[in-house]
Design an enzyme around this catalytic site. Structure first.
Site, PDB file in Angstrom:
ATOM      1  N   CYS A 112       0.828  -1.205   0.000  1.00 55.75           N
ATOM      2  CA  CYS A 112       0.000   0.000   0.000  1.00 55.75           C
ATOM      3  C   CYS A 112       0.866   1.260   0.000  1.00 55.75           C
ATOM      4  O   CYS A 112       2.081   1.209   0.151  1.00 55.75           O
ATOM      5  CB  CYS A 112      -0.921  -0.005   1.212  1.00 55.75           C
ATOM      6  N   ARG A 133      11.694  -4.912   6.634  1.00 52.25           N
ATOM      7  CA  ARG A 133      12.549  -4.721   5.462  1.00 52.25           C
ATOM      8  C   ARG A 133      13.974  -4.665   5.975  1.00 52.25           C
ATOM      9  O   ARG A 133      14.248  -4.030   6.966  1.00 52.25           O
ATOM     10  CB  ARG A 133      12.159  -3.414   4.777  1.00 52.25           C
ATOM     11  N   HIS A 188       5.822   6.200  -2.617  1.00 54.80           N
ATOM     12  CA  HIS A 188       7.165   6.683  -2.978  1.00 54.80           C
ATOM     13  C   HIS A 188       7.084   8.157  -3.386  1.00 54.80           C
ATOM     14  O   HIS A 188       7.879   8.971  -2.955  1.00 54.80           O
ATOM     15  CB  HIS A 188       7.727   5.910  -4.180  1.00 54.80           C
ATOM     16  N   ALA A 212       3.043   1.820   2.984  1.00 54.41           N
ATOM     17  CA  ALA A 212       4.242   0.965   2.930  1.00 54.41           C
ATOM     18  C   ALA A 212       5.332   1.634   2.088  1.00 54.41           C
ATOM     19  O   ALA A 212       6.508   1.635   2.462  1.00 54.41           O
ATOM     20  CB  ALA A 212       3.902  -0.402   2.348  1.00 54.41           C
TER      21      ALA A 212
HETATM   22 FE1  CFM Z   1      13.010   0.172  -5.496  1.00 54.60          FE
HETATM   23 FE2  CFM Z   1      12.467  -2.186  -5.680  1.00 54.60          FE
HETATM   24 FE3  CFM Z   1      11.029  -0.516  -4.147  1.00 54.60          FE
HETATM   25 FE4  CFM Z   1      13.560  -1.215  -3.484  1.00 54.60          FE
HETATM   26 FE5  CFM Z   1      12.631  -3.225  -1.879  1.00 54.60          FE
HETATM   27 FE6  CFM Z   1      11.538  -4.119  -4.114  1.00 54.60          FE
HETATM   28 FE7  CFM Z   1      10.126  -2.518  -2.572  1.00 54.60          FE
HETATM   29 MO1  CFM Z   1      10.661  -4.948  -1.796  1.00 54.60          MO
HETATM   30  S1  CFM Z   1      14.409  -1.513  -5.383  1.00 54.60           S
HETATM   31  S2  CFM Z   1      12.542   0.657  -3.427  1.00 54.60           S
HETATM   32  S3  CFM Z   1      14.469  -2.069  -1.697  1.00 54.60           S
HETATM   33  S4  CFM Z   1      11.161  -0.676  -6.269  1.00 54.60           S
HETATM   34  S5  CFM Z   1      12.738  -5.144  -2.697  1.00 54.60           S
HETATM   35  S6  CFM Z   1      12.175  -4.190  -6.279  1.00 54.60           S
HETATM   36  S7  CFM Z   1       9.487  -4.219  -3.623  1.00 54.60           S
HETATM   37  S8  CFM Z   1      10.918  -2.983  -0.653  1.00 54.60           S
HETATM   38  S9  CFM Z   1       9.170  -0.627  -2.961  1.00 54.60           S
END
Ligand code: CFM
Length: 546
Positions: A60, A94, A194, A63
């Site tokens: 989500c 994480r 993000h 997260a």
């Molecule tokens: Fe970038 Fe990722 Fe992500 Fe990531 Fe991660 Fe991920 Fe993630 Mo899990 S590199 S930041 S450190 S998009 S492994 S492939 S899914 S936490 S949001």
């Protein structure tokens, strides 16, 4: 691309994946299951809502904001405003590692802060409780910054986390307090979080500290979260080369680093999906270009180092980078020579996140392995097809929900690090500045690209292709392994890592060798199967040769 391996006909596979769906769902999924052509990359439907009822891998918005982007900064007190469950499940799940410089430096990474909302707060409002929590955190820890993260109910009842933060910031005077409207429902996935986090860091942190740090070649490392110590390995290599990390977004980072990010001369972006907004904003406001790099894979690491050296354009730096590569590569080569005969010709599938499904293909190809299918959970079309498609992406209601900051050049601090002519020269040398070519151009023709893969589709793909390894997360791990296929967790690394740089590549080669060559997978047999072998034979009947 020619391949010795036999693959099923991808259009037939797609038919099989969607045949059980109701017509409307099948039509929608069809647009997210794509047969790749690296020459003329087809359009992928991405960053759209998951069909209700489908088991998705996605997370989500909260997260993405709290867990992913802000979480790894070690001296911010991150308070989850909401019921305890959201806070508890984002607590140390994480593997973003931290290492404060001294024991006296603040490190709140092991704490879980939550306002623990109760029914009463849902009915009568939770702002009062939030302010009490902020006060308590301040009294106990005197942190440099406190960040507030909104969970779903906060948005539903209308608590104003921004007003509460402003009020407390003014009251304290020596602690930066700011809030995020990152309620879980705010976007179609963690990707929305993000973007919200990028905006918040840019508004509330970047640009507060103009100190000029030491170092001849200063760059920010963007989109590297130090999972399993990945950033430590990059730092080791950078130190050897004479490159200085000015700020890290956000593995093992500090408030001080983020506030000083605008003083670097280059933004090197690992994970484009989670942090590209920051790259663009730092460029517009301060004139710092960004460059996509990839430290997953030994060859990719060498290539990224060369790109960085080329950007700075210093002869001594370039020579030093070559020396470091020459020093590091023999150890890598030695392991590859040992392992390659055992891994060569094997197949992999990667379904993870928004960048690793691309990056890890480089490590597999170093092992002589072919990626037959891959996809992201929550990436956008540009991560698949390349940033040139950005102008053609339709902005839907879900994306409109997220604020686009209007950024202008800073009247005092905007200073283009490279002139237009210098940038053109770098581009002519093949250096991609402020651009990313995406995953699909590097993938084999006729490989399958599946966005937001459903659990059902993953199982089908495994049945049809029988890959030697499947890469995803813990939610998929045991189901896949019960099918007789080893699963490598590419989020948490199965407690392993680092996998970046030269030492990381060696770690990965060894881990994958152990997994794909372990005889145990052939012995796994569900109670209802007569023999594992007869099951395999019947499935391989659907294979065609390419
Ligand atoms: Fe970038 Fe990722 Fe992500 Fe990531 Fe991660 Fe991920 Fe993630 Mo899990 S590199 S930041 S450190 S998009 S492994 S492939 S899914 S936490 S949001």
């Amino acid at each position: 691309m020619e391949s010795k391996t036999q693959f099923p006909d991808p259009s037939q596979v797609r038919e099989e994946l969607i045949e059980k769906y109701p017509a409307k769902v099948a039509k929608k999924r069809n647009k997210s299951i794509i047969i790749n052509d690296p020459e003329t990359v087809p359009e992928v439907q991405a960053n759209v809502r998951t069909v209700p009822g489908i088991i998705t891998q996605r997370g989500c918005s909260y997260a993405g904001c709290k867990g992913v982007v802000l979480g790894p900064t070690r001296d911010v007190v991150n308070i989850t405003h909401g019921p305890i469950g959201c806070g508890f499940y984002s607590w140390l799940t994480r593997r973003n590692q931290t290492k404060p410089e001294t024991d006296a430096d603040a490190n709140f990474i092991t704490y879980c802060f939550s306002t623990d909302m109760q029914e009463e707060n849902i009915v009568f409002g939770g702002e009062k409780k939030l302010k009490v929590a902020i006060q308590e955190a301040y009294d106990l820890f005197h942190p440099k910054a406190i960040a507030i993260f909104s969970t779903c109910p906060v948005g539903l009842i209308g608590d104003d986390v921004h007003a509460a933060s402003r009020e407390m910031k003014e009251k304290f005077g020596d602690c930066n307090v700011f809030g995020f409207s990152c309620e879980g429902y705010r976007g179609v996935s963690q990707s929305a979080g993000h973007h919200i986090a990028n905006n918040g860091i840019f508004k509330h942190m970047v640009g507060r500290n103009n100190e000029i740090k030491e170092g001849k070649f200063k760059l920010n490392l963007l989109g590297e979260y130090n999972i399993g110590g990945d950033a430590f390995e990059i730092e080791r290599i950078f130190n050897k080369c004479g490159l200085t990390i000015n700020s890290s977004f956000s593995g093992n980072s500090t408030v001080g680093q983020l506030e000083n990010a605008h003083m670097a001369d280059l933004n090197a972006i690992m994970c484009h999906r989670s942090i590209n907004y920051m790259g663009d904003m730092l460029e517009t406001k301060y004139g710092i270009p960004w460059m996509k790099i990839n430290f997953i894979g030994a060859e990719s690491s060498a290539k990224s180092l060369r790109k960085i050296a080329e950007y700075f354009g210093d002869a001594e730096l370039k020579a030093r980078v070559e020396e470091v590569i020459k020093e590091e590569m023999p150890k890598v080569k030695e392991v590859i020579d040992e392992i390659l005969p055992r891994t060569s010709g094997k197949t992999a599938m990667l379904f993870v996140g928004g960048s690793r499904a691309h990056h890890y293909q480089d490590l597999f190809s170093e092992l002589g392995m072919t990626t037959v299918a891959a996809g992201y959970e929550f990436a956008h079309r540009d991560d698949y097809e390349g940033r040139e498609v950005l102008p053609n992406i339709k902005v839907d209601a879900d994306s409109k929900n997220i604020e686009e900051l209007k950024i202008e050049a800073d009247p005092e601090l905007y200073k283009p690090r490279k002139t237009e002519a210098e940038l053109e020269e770098l581009k002519a040398k093949g250096l991609e500045i402020n651009s990313y070519e995406g995953m699909m151009k590097q993938m084999m023709k006729k490989s399958l690209v599946v966005d937001d893969i459903s659990h059902y589709e993953s199982e089908k793909l495994i049945e049809i292709y029988k890959p030697d390894i499947f890469c995803a997360g813990v939610k998929e791990k045991y189901v896949v392994q019960k099918m007789g296929v080893p699963l490598k967790q590419l989020h948490s690394y199965d407690y392993g890592g680092p996998y970046t740089g030269f030492e990381g590549a060696v770690n990965f080669y060894r881990d994958i060798d152990r997994m794909v060559n372990n005889p145990v997978w052939k012995l796994i047999k569900a109670p209802w199967q007569k023999t594992a072998d007869s099951e395999k034979e019947s499935l391989s009947a659907s294979y065609v040769t390419q």
